[in-house]
Design an enzyme around this catalytic site. Structure first.
Site, PDB file in Angstrom:
ATOM      1  N   HIS A  22       2.351  19.307 -26.025  1.00 34.39           N
ATOM      2  CA  HIS A  22       1.971  18.061 -25.804  1.00 34.39           C
ATOM      3  C   HIS A  22       0.684  17.392 -26.513  1.00 34.39           C
ATOM      4  O   HIS A  22       0.524  16.107 -26.918  1.00 34.39           O
ATOM      5  CB  HIS A  22       1.757  17.637 -24.357  1.00 34.39           C
ATOM      6  CG  HIS A  22       3.062  17.473 -23.629  1.00 34.39           C
ATOM      7  ND1 HIS A  22       4.030  18.613 -23.583  1.00 34.39           N
ATOM      8  CD2 HIS A  22       3.784  16.484 -23.004  1.00 34.39           C
ATOM      9  CE1 HIS A  22       5.040  18.291 -22.878  1.00 34.39           C
ATOM     10  NE2 HIS A  22       5.183  17.054 -22.548  1.00 34.39           N
ATOM     11  N   LYS A  65       9.028  23.412 -12.579  1.00 35.70           N
ATOM     12  CA  LYS A  65       7.844  22.322 -12.418  1.00 35.70           C
ATOM     13  C   LYS A  65       7.594  22.353 -10.809  1.00 35.70           C
ATOM     14  O   LYS A  65       6.324  22.196 -10.562  1.00 35.70           O
ATOM     15  CB  LYS A  65       8.632  21.144 -12.879  1.00 35.70           C
ATOM     16  CG  LYS A  65       7.838  20.061 -12.527  1.00 35.70           C
ATOM     17  CD  LYS A  65       7.801  18.844 -13.589  1.00 35.70           C
ATOM     18  CE  LYS A  65       6.625  17.728 -13.464  1.00 35.70           C
ATOM     19  NZ  LYS A  65       6.662  16.825 -14.115  1.00 35.70           N
ATOM     20  N   HIS A 125      10.103  11.623 -27.655  1.00 32.06           N
ATOM     21  CA  HIS A 125       8.999  12.244 -26.945  1.00 32.06           C
ATOM     22  C   HIS A 125       9.519  13.755 -27.031  1.00 32.06           C
ATOM     23  O   HIS A 125       8.641  14.614 -27.223  1.00 32.06           O
ATOM     24  CB  HIS A 125       8.901  11.715 -25.611  1.00 32.06           C
ATOM     25  CG  HIS A 125       7.879  12.435 -24.668  1.00 32.06           C
ATOM     26  ND1 HIS A 125       6.567  12.540 -25.119  1.00 32.06           N
ATOM     27  CD2 HIS A 125       7.978  13.492 -23.888  1.00 32.06           C
ATOM     28  CE1 HIS A 125       5.818  13.631 -24.191  1.00 32.06           C
ATOM     29  NE2 HIS A 125       7.063  14.130 -23.548  1.00 32.06           N
ATOM     30  N   ARG A 128       0.753  -1.184  -0.093  1.00 35.93           N
ATOM     31  CA  ARG A 128      -0.059   0.099  -0.128  1.00 35.93           C
ATOM     32  C   ARG A 128       0.653   1.269  -0.013  1.00 35.93           C
ATOM     33  O   ARG A 128       0.324   2.291   0.500  1.00 35.93           O
ATOM     34  CB  ARG A 128      -0.940  -0.112   1.109  1.00 35.93           C
ATOM     35  CG  ARG A 128      -1.996  -1.092   1.144  1.00 35.93           C
ATOM     36  CD  ARG A 128      -3.166  -0.624   1.906  1.00 35.93           C
ATOM     37  NE  ARG A 128      -4.426  -1.996   1.790  1.00 35.93           N
ATOM     38  CZ  ARG A 128      -4.269  -2.845   2.517  1.00 35.93           C
ATOM     39  NH1 ARG A 128      -3.766  -2.879   3.538  1.00 35.93           N
ATOM     40  NH2 ARG A 128      -5.067  -3.721   2.271  1.00 35.93           N
ATOM     41  N   ARG A 148      -1.320  22.883 -13.709  1.00 36.03           N
ATOM     42  CA  ARG A 148      -0.592  21.619 -14.160  1.00 36.03           C
ATOM     43  C   ARG A 148      -0.250  21.283 -15.643  1.00 36.03           C
ATOM     44  O   ARG A 148       0.689  20.927 -16.143  1.00 36.03           O
ATOM     45  CB  ARG A 148      -0.733  20.334 -13.083  1.00 36.03           C
ATOM     46  CG  ARG A 148       0.522  19.681 -13.248  1.00 36.03           C
ATOM     47  CD  ARG A 148       0.607  18.476 -12.273  1.00 36.03           C
ATOM     48  NE  ARG A 148       1.720  17.499 -12.589  1.00 36.03           N
ATOM     49  CZ  ARG A 148       2.321  16.679 -11.909  1.00 36.03           C
ATOM     50  NH1 ARG A 148       2.078  16.581 -10.592  1.00 36.03           N
ATOM     51  NH2 ARG A 148       3.268  16.013 -12.397  1.00 36.03           N
ATOM     52  N   HIS A 180       1.539  14.206 -28.680  1.00 38.78           N
ATOM     53  CA  HIS A 180       0.791  12.803 -28.559  1.00 38.78           C
ATOM     54  C   HIS A 180       0.246  12.503 -29.745  1.00 38.78           C
ATOM     55  O   HIS A 180       0.376  11.209 -30.055  1.00 38.78           O
ATOM     56  CB  HIS A 180      -0.062  12.865 -27.350  1.00 38.78           C
ATOM     57  CG  HIS A 180       0.757  13.069 -26.158  1.00 38.78           C
ATOM     58  ND1 HIS A 180      -0.048  13.686 -24.695  1.00 38.78           N
ATOM     59  CD2 HIS A 180       1.920  12.710 -25.661  1.00 38.78           C
ATOM     60  CE1 HIS A 180       0.686  13.505 -23.900  1.00 38.78           C
ATOM     61  NE2 HIS A 180       1.727  12.905 -24.413  1.00 38.78           N
ATOM     62  N   ASN A 222       2.046  20.687 -20.033  1.00 43.56           N
ATOM     63  CA  ASN A 222       1.581  19.861 -21.242  1.00 43.56           C
ATOM     64  C   ASN A 222       1.657  20.928 -22.543  1.00 43.56           C
ATOM     65  O   ASN A 222       1.239  20.534 -23.582  1.00 43.56           O
ATOM     66  CB  ASN A 222       0.204  19.389 -21.233  1.00 43.56           C
ATOM     67  CG  ASN A 222       0.193  18.271 -20.235  1.00 43.56           C
ATOM     68  OD1 ASN A 222       1.139  17.620 -19.747  1.00 43.56           O
ATOM     69  ND2 ASN A 222      -0.966  18.090 -19.519  1.00 43.56           N
ATOM     70  N   GLU A 280      -3.346  18.025 -11.185  1.00 44.95           N
ATOM     71  CA  GLU A 280      -3.763  18.644 -12.337  1.00 44.95           C
ATOM     72  C   GLU A 280      -5.308  18.664 -12.587  1.00 44.95           C
ATOM     73  O   GLU A 280      -5.954  18.382 -13.474  1.00 44.95           O
ATOM     74  CB  GLU A 280      -3.149  17.568 -13.537  1.00 44.95           C
ATOM     75  CG  GLU A 280      -3.002  18.394 -14.922  1.00 44.95           C
ATOM     76  CD  GLU A 280      -2.493  17.608 -16.006  1.00 44.95           C
ATOM     77  OE1 GLU A 280      -1.387  16.968 -15.837  1.00 44.95           O
ATOM     78  OE2 GLU A 280      -2.977  17.336 -16.973  1.00 44.95           O
ATOM     79  N   GLU A 326      11.969  19.596 -23.650  1.00 46.25           N
ATOM     80  CA  GLU A 326      11.313  19.791 -22.381  1.00 46.25           C
ATOM     81  C   GLU A 326      11.726  20.964 -21.642  1.00 46.25           C
ATOM     82  O   GLU A 326      10.867  21.855 -20.824  1.00 46.25           O
ATOM     83  CB  GLU A 326      11.154  18.411 -21.289  1.00 46.25           C
ATOM     84  CG  GLU A 326      10.312  17.172 -22.010  1.00 46.25           C
ATOM     85  CD  GLU A 326       8.969  17.515 -21.730  1.00 46.25           C
ATOM     86  OE1 GLU A 326       8.379  18.430 -21.303  1.00 46.25           O
ATOM     87  OE2 GLU A 326       8.013  16.338 -22.302  1.00 46.25           O
ATOM     88  N   LYS A 386       4.147  11.935 -10.946  1.00 45.62           N
ATOM     89  CA  LYS A 386       3.126  11.125 -11.914  1.00 45.62           C
ATOM     90  C   LYS A 386       4.058   9.979 -12.258  1.00 45.62           C
ATOM     91  O   LYS A 386       5.151   9.923 -12.407  1.00 45.62           O
ATOM     92  CB  LYS A 386       2.913  11.765 -13.228  1.00 45.62           C
ATOM     93  CG  LYS A 386       1.914  12.821 -13.079  1.00 45.62           C
ATOM     94  CD  LYS A 386       1.821  13.693 -14.429  1.00 45.62           C
ATOM     95  CE  LYS A 386       0.617  14.453 -14.387  1.00 45.62           C
ATOM     96  NZ  LYS A 386       0.295  15.422 -15.837  1.00 45.62           N
TER      97      LYS A 386
HETATM   98  N1  GLY Z   1       5.100  16.119 -17.579  1.00 49.37           N
HETATM   99  C1  GLY Z   1       3.978  16.611 -16.884  1.00 49.37           C
HETATM  100  C2  GLY Z   1       3.570  16.662 -15.583  1.00 49.37           C
HETATM  101  O1  GLY Z   1       4.379  16.134 -15.055  1.00 49.37           O
HETATM  102  O2  GLY Z   1       2.506  17.267 -15.220  1.00 49.37           O
END
Ligand code: GLY
Length: 370
Positions: free
Chosen positions: A247, A226, A265, A120, A240, A251, A244, A236, A184, A142
């Site tokens: 992106h 960040k 990427h 957990r 947040r 994508h 993107n 997000e 990035e 993430k």
């Molecule tokens: N890579 C985008 C984020 O971490 O929100």
């Protein structure tokens, strides 16, 4: 050389330590987190060959058990996730132990997700070895794996307890892998810090060539931005999404090129940023100089800028828009875009008329035929 960027998330706050010699000093960096002198390290084969022995030496008296996984995006999948979790259990990793992710974004995302569900939730340390992982995926919590239906569709928010971004490990990256991470980095200037973009225009070529002080500044400023956005909006719900920028286009292009090395990427992010600024300009949001400046800088860095820079076939405009519509950022059937009022002034919107988007893509696809 060492700097610390805190990620302020209450009880889940942690430090991102950036510098040289962090791997060599890993024992002292990690020891305060440990209840007993033992860590479980997961790395991919390529990274393990380069950086595992330096890490072992750096850990000193701390025992290290190691799982090596195959390199590549295919590792971010249920079979390797299951294997990782079961290996950690076989190694008798307990609730208060620490798991270490040594690698790029694939390993960081997979191991973070494994740590989030093991007993957990156990703590984990990110030691990102690619520029892309240092400035983006290792920070912010993430974690996850890919599904047959799309990338990163299975996962959890699980913050690391520490991130060690050792600038010396970037020295082993091939130029193309460094530049994909740079996609990035430049994104941060474009989304929220015009002065940083100015700095990149002046200093990024030297940084890409190896200037370590330049790398420190670029990595630190990216992580600061960040960390600040993640602290405001961890899961997000709003801001947040600014991370993107580029992106939604990226994508769709990654899906169109089969997530292969036709388009890495960060290369897709760079092309996507150029397209997002073009779209912003056509919507009257920013001056014509902005997209021209973005494109000129990416070109000067030797990066992919246009759809014409992607080898092989690409689908047409409507098929690309259909791929965009499969993005996670779609809400109630509406595509969400990150657009800009100028360099460093990005915002989130769903108000993009189909015909303007289609016009941008038609013209971008025409560069392939020119
Ligand atoms: N890579 C985008 C984020 O971490 O929100």
């Amino acid at each position: 050389m060492r700097e610390i960027v805190p990620v302020q998330l209450g009880a889940r706050s942690y430090e991102v330590r950036i510098g040289t010699g962090l791997l060599a000093n890993a024992g002292a960096e990690i020891a305060p987190l440990l209840q007993r002198p033992r860590v479980a390290v997961v790395a991919d084969e390529t990274v393990a060959d380069l950086h595992l022995e330096p890490l072992r030496a750096g850990l000193g008296e701390i025992e290290m058990v190691v799982l090596r996984l195959p390199p590549g995006e295919a590792t971010k999948s249920w079979p390797h996730f299951t294997r990782t979790v079961e290996w950690l259990l076989d190694q008798k990793v307990e609730r208060r132990d620490v798991v270490v992710a040594l690698g790029g974004g694939v390993i960081g995302d997979l191991v973070g997700f494994a740590a989030s569900v093991l007993r957990r939730g156990v703590r984990f340390v990110q030691i990102p070895t690619s520029l892309l992982a240092q400035v983006d995926s290792s920070v912010g919590g993430k974690t996850g794996i890919n599904a047959p239906q799309g990338k990163n569709l299975i996962g959890a928010f699980h913050q690391p307890s520490l991130v060690l971004a050792d600038l010396e490990v970037l020295g082993t990256l091939k130029p193309r892998d460094f530049l994909t991470g740079y996609g990035e980095v430049v994104k941060y200037g474009l989304l929220g810090d015009a002065a940083f973009f100015d700095w990149l225009e002046a200093h990024a070529p030297a940084m890409a060539a190896g200037d370590i002080e330049g790398r420190m500044h670029a990595v630190k400023r990216s992580i600061e931005m960040k960390a600040e956005i993640v602290a405001r909006d961890e899961t997000e719900q709003g801001d947040r999404a600014l991370l993107n920028l580029g992106h939604t286009f990226c994508h769709a292009l990654e899906a169109a090129t089969g997530y292969s090395d036709r388009l890495l990427h960060g290369e897709g992010v760079a092309i996507g940023c150029a397209l997002a600024f073009e779209l912003s300009q056509r919507l009257g949001l920013c001056a014509q100089e902005a997209p021209s400046r973005v494109r000129a800088h990416l070109r000067a860095m030797g990066m992919k800028v246009d759809l014409g820079d992607i080898e092989g076939d690409l689908p047409g405009t409507e098929a690309l828009i259909a791929l965009m519509a499969q993005d996670k950022k779609v809400e109630e059937g509406k595509l969400r875009f990150i657009l800009a009022r100028g360099i460093g002034q990005a915002f989130v919107t769903s108000q993009v008329p189909h015909e303007v988007l289609a016009g941008v893509l038609d013209d971008a696809l025409a560069t392939r035929r020119a």
